[in-house]
Design an enzyme around this catalytic site. Structure first.
Site, PDB file in Angstrom:
ATOM      1  N   CYS A 135      63.523  39.547  29.681  1.00 29.13           N
ATOM      2  CA  CYS A 135      63.223  39.554  28.248  1.00 29.13           C
ATOM      3  C   CYS A 135      61.878  40.215  28.007  1.00 29.13           C
ATOM      4  O   CYS A 135      60.831  39.566  28.116  1.00 29.13           O
ATOM      5  CB  CYS A 135      63.225  38.136  27.675  1.00 29.13           C
ATOM      6  SG  CYS A 135      62.877  38.069  25.906  1.00 29.13           S
ATOM      7  N   CYS A 138      59.812  38.759  25.173  1.00 22.05           N
ATOM      8  CA  CYS A 138      59.118  37.520  25.536  1.00 22.05           C
ATOM      9  C   CYS A 138      57.877  37.796  26.388  1.00 22.05           C
ATOM     10  O   CYS A 138      56.838  37.154  26.199  1.00 22.05           O
ATOM     11  CB  CYS A 138      60.043  36.606  26.334  1.00 22.05           C
ATOM     12  SG  CYS A 138      61.682  36.350  25.630  1.00 22.05           S
ATOM     13  N   ASP A 139      57.980  38.727  27.326  1.00 22.72           N
ATOM     14  CA  ASP A 139      56.995  38.821  28.399  1.00 22.72           C
ATOM     15  C   ASP A 139      56.155  40.093  28.420  1.00 22.72           C
ATOM     16  O   ASP A 139      55.287  40.240  29.283  1.00 22.72           O
ATOM     17  CB  ASP A 139      57.709  38.693  29.755  1.00 22.72           C
ATOM     18  CG  ASP A 139      58.405  37.353  29.910  1.00 22.72           C
ATOM     19  OD1 ASP A 139      57.943  36.382  29.287  1.00 22.72           O
ATOM     20  OD2 ASP A 139      59.414  37.288  30.637  1.00 22.72           O
TER      21      ASP A 139
END
Length: 332
Positions: A135, A138-139
């Protein structure tokens, strides 16, 4: 006969259980074998509201689980084998053969999520969350000024690559074919970006780690020349699709072509069609209800686009509220 059984234990399942138990519906939740869902495999989560300093994924899931239990949710750490329609509601079977248990409920809320597709390399489990991510949204911020690699060729891979260009110094896109499957506009954005380098007809065959067990490099194989090269990498992102956990209800509710559960809250034509059928006086009553009355679904087993912990939690809340109102109407 239970009021409702929740199947799945990620952010959607636990959020639904919190609302259902506070509504005095005494839900039973089957957590499955992967208790807590995909967040149990992540490290620091910085984009879940309410945690200004971030929170570890497993810690967040344990806290949500305890919150659900605090209000009266019964949690059983077993996987559901199948769900069947009965005259009174639904029969949920856990286990097989002589060890099988059957639990009955008036309503069922499915929150089983989806698994990221992996390449099948030997050490993927060890480096997931340690330089390997599924992701980028997300990261990406964890890879500031680093050289990163994205594996894939669809729209998700293009989106991940573009998200990473905001933080990484270089973004390399690895694709097994000589053309992308992504939409033309997404391809153009990636191919015209000065931070992105594309490796056509190439696959990742090895993830290399440093002495701390973190991703340090990759081995790339050119599928045309059969040559390999080792490259340094601060991170690698898989964007090769997801597999929704929906097999156990495939004979009971409609699934789309990619096996995601169809609800009126979905994001494709099948969901739009269902929403049109469910309109009452110009409004939809139960957005999270599936094609089978009494079965609801929320989270990543429905959502193939956003796939965030916060959106899954929100959908879980919507599912819980729909179940509560549906049960009230059935009782009238």
């Amino acid at each position: 006969m239970r009021n409702v059984i929740v199947i799945g234990s990620g952010p959607a399942g636990y959020s639904a259980a919190i609302y259902l138990s506070r509504a005095r519906l005494e839900p039973l939740l089957f957590s499955g074998t992967e208790i807590g869902g995909q967040l149990m495999y992540t490290t620091e989560v910085e984009n879940f509201p309410g945690f200004p300093e971030g929170v570890q994924g497993p810690e967040l899931m344990v806290n949500m689980r305890e919150q659900a239990k605090r209000f009266g949710t019964e949690i059983i750490d077993k996987s559901v084998a199948r769900v069947e329609k009965t005259e009174q509601g639904f029969a949920v079977t856990v286990g097989e053969g002589a060890a099988a248990e059957v639990h009955e409920a008036k309503a069922v809320l499915v929150t089983t999520g989806a698994k990221s597709r992996m390449l099948g390399l030997p050490n993927e489990d060890e480096v997931l969350g340690r330089g390997l991510s599924t992701c980028a949204v997300c990261d990406a911020a964890f890879f500031r000024d680093q050289v990163v690699y994205v594996v894939g060729g669809g729209d998700s891979a293009m989106e991940d690559a573009l998200a990473l260009t905001k933080f990484a110094s270089e973004v390399h896109l690895v694709h097994r074919r000589d053309s992308f499957r992504a939409s033309q506009i997404m391809q153009e954005r990636v191919l015209n970006h000065d931070k992105v380098t594309v490796h056509w007809n190439t696959q990742v065959t090895e993830i290399q780690t440093n002495e701390h067990g973190m991703v340090a490099g990759l081995t790339l194989e050119n599928l045309e020349t059969k040559t390999t090269e080792s490259v340094a990498a601060g991170g690698v992102f898989y964007a090769i699709g997801h597999i929704p956990t929906t097999d156990f209800v495939q004979d009971l509710v409609a699934l789309n072509d990619e096996k995601y559960i169809v609800t009126a809250l979905g994001l494709d034509q099948s969901s739009i069609d269902l929403a049109g059928e469910r309109l009452e006086n110009g409004r939809l009553r139960y957005l999270t209800q599936t094609t089978t009355e009494g079965i609801f679904a929320a989270g990543d087993c429905v959502d193939f686009r956003y796939r965030q912990a916060a959106t899954a939690a929100g959908m879980g809340v919507m599912g819980a509220l729909d179940v509560e109102r549906w049960l009230e109407n059935v009782a009238e």
